[in-house]
Design an enzyme around this catalytic site. Structure first.
Site, PDB file in Angstrom:
ATOM      1  N   GLY A 126       0.822  -1.200   0.000  1.00 60.11           N
ATOM      2  CA  GLY A 126       0.000   0.000   0.000  1.00 60.11           C
ATOM      3  C   GLY A 126       0.856   1.250   0.000  1.00 60.11           C
ATOM      4  N   CYS A 127       0.237   2.365  -0.376  1.00 56.71           N
ATOM      5  CA  CYS A 127       0.989   3.618  -0.524  1.00 56.71           C
ATOM      6  C   CYS A 127       1.436   4.175   0.824  1.00 56.71           C
ATOM      7  CB  CYS A 127       0.180   4.636  -1.305  1.00 56.71           C
ATOM      8  SG  CYS A 127      -1.502   4.883  -0.698  1.00 56.71           S
ATOM      9  N   PHE A 128       0.503   4.352   1.774  1.00 53.38           N
ATOM     10  CA  PHE A 128       0.887   4.789   3.111  1.00 53.38           C
ATOM     11  C   PHE A 128       1.891   3.806   3.714  1.00 53.38           C
ATOM     12  CE2 PHE A 128      -3.076   7.478   3.967  1.00 53.38           C
ATOM     13  CZ  PHE A 128      -2.365   8.655   4.128  1.00 53.38           C
ATOM     14  N   ALA A 129       1.620   2.510   3.534  1.00 48.77           N
ATOM     15  CA  ALA A 129       2.489   1.483   4.120  1.00 48.77           C
ATOM     16  C   ALA A 129       3.909   1.602   3.598  1.00 48.77           C
ATOM     17  CB  ALA A 129       1.926   0.092   3.833  1.00 48.77           C
TER      18      ALA A 129
END
Length: 317
Positions: A126-129
């Site tokens: 994921g992007c935030f991750a």
């Protein structure tokens, strides 16, 4: 040439994958499938590609390819895999959340490069991750996450996907800022999974407050935790950990988001404030946070140099 097919090609991540792959010297897009846009020129939906390609969206797809990218919504990729037979030799890269937690190989190259190069089923992070993990992996590898971690991170509107929603509408998003899913964001699961891969004894919380930003693309994550290392020691730790990571770039100065937008970079900046280590991590949510990282993983899975087709310059103004 690597023959690539894209499922769900009309969304933001599908469009970014097309944009990158059109300039990839070793890849060819065989089909760009879309249930909603079949038969239409790709440039009618992804207008930035006007004059760049004559590709049309197709309603159908096939497995006479080397790589299949699933650019579908969360929940749809798992349904697609259950409903369709994909030969084992076809490499599948899922850009959704569906296969990230203890299922397929987790595709963060700065953590799992060797495993990525040997798999045919890969879950793109994921992007935030991605932004948060890249701020913390060196500390976890050194067993140094010994206090709670605090994260405030803001993402652009493209992180919400292309389908219009109340909170992605221009009149709501413009000149606005809001918190959502405080302490409960779905990316926390993969963050803990990766950190415990390096530091199995990790028991401290990662306190994550996500924000919706009033810009279109990019993520700025501001991360801090108590740490006994001095600034120079921390900088050396991070430099050593990322010495084989071509897309992780360090800045001595406090950076800004435009320095990473339209690139596959993660930009890191470290500061020490008393007993706290402060880390700024920045990525473009659609490239390093999604489609760029998918192409980086494709390169590793296919035995190419991981930077192939990904040396893009930011648009700073």
């Amino acid at each position: 040439m690597i023959k690539v097919g894209i499922i769900g090609a009309a969304g933001y991540t599908g469009g970014e994958a097309i944009r990158i792959l059109l300039r990839h010297p070793k890849a060819e897009i065989v089909f760009a499938q879309s249930n909603s846009q079949g038969g239409k020129p790709v440039s009618d939906v992804h207008t930035d590609l006007l004059g760049e390609t004559d590709l049309y969206f197709s309603e159908n797809w096939h497995t006479d390819i080397d790589v299949l990218m699933l650019c579908t919504g969360h929940g749809e990729a798992a349904k697609f895999m259950q409903a369709n037979y994909i030969p084992d030799e076809v490499k599948v890269i899922d850009l959704s959340h569906d296969h990230r937690l203890n299922q397929w190989t987790y595709g963060l190259p700065e953590l799992n490069k060797e495993q990525i190069s040997q798999t045919n089923r890969l879950a793109n992070p994921g992007c935030f991750a991605t932004a948060i993990q890249l701020a913390l992996l060196p500390l976890a590898a050194a067993q140094l996450i010994t206090a709670e971690v605090h994260v405030s991170a803001t993402t652009g509107s493209t992180g919400a996907g292309q389908k219009p929603t109340e909170t992605s509408h221009f009149s709501w998003r413009s000149n606005n800022l809001s918190v959502y899913k405080a302490f409960e964001h779905q990316h926390l699961g993969e963050i803990y999974q990766s950190l415990r891969q390096l530091q199995p004894s990790l028991s401290k919380d990662v306190n994550f407050i996500p924000y919706r930003g009033n810009f279109t693309r990019g993520i700025l994550a501001a991360v801090y935790t108590e740490c006994a290392l001095g600034l120079e020691e921390a900088q050396q730790l991070f430099t050593n950990y990322y010495k084989q990571a071509p897309f992780v770039v360090f800045s001595d100065k406090n950076p800004d988001l435009k320095q990473v937008v339209n690139t596959n970079k993660c930009l890191l900046h470290l500061e020490k404030h008393g007993n706290k280590l402060f880390i700024i991590s920045m990525i473009d949510n659609l490239t390093k946070g999604a489609s760029g990282q998918a192409v980086q993983n494709m390169n590793l899975m296919c035995g190419l140099e991981e930077t192939t087709g990904l040396l893009m310059k930011p648009v700073a103004f």
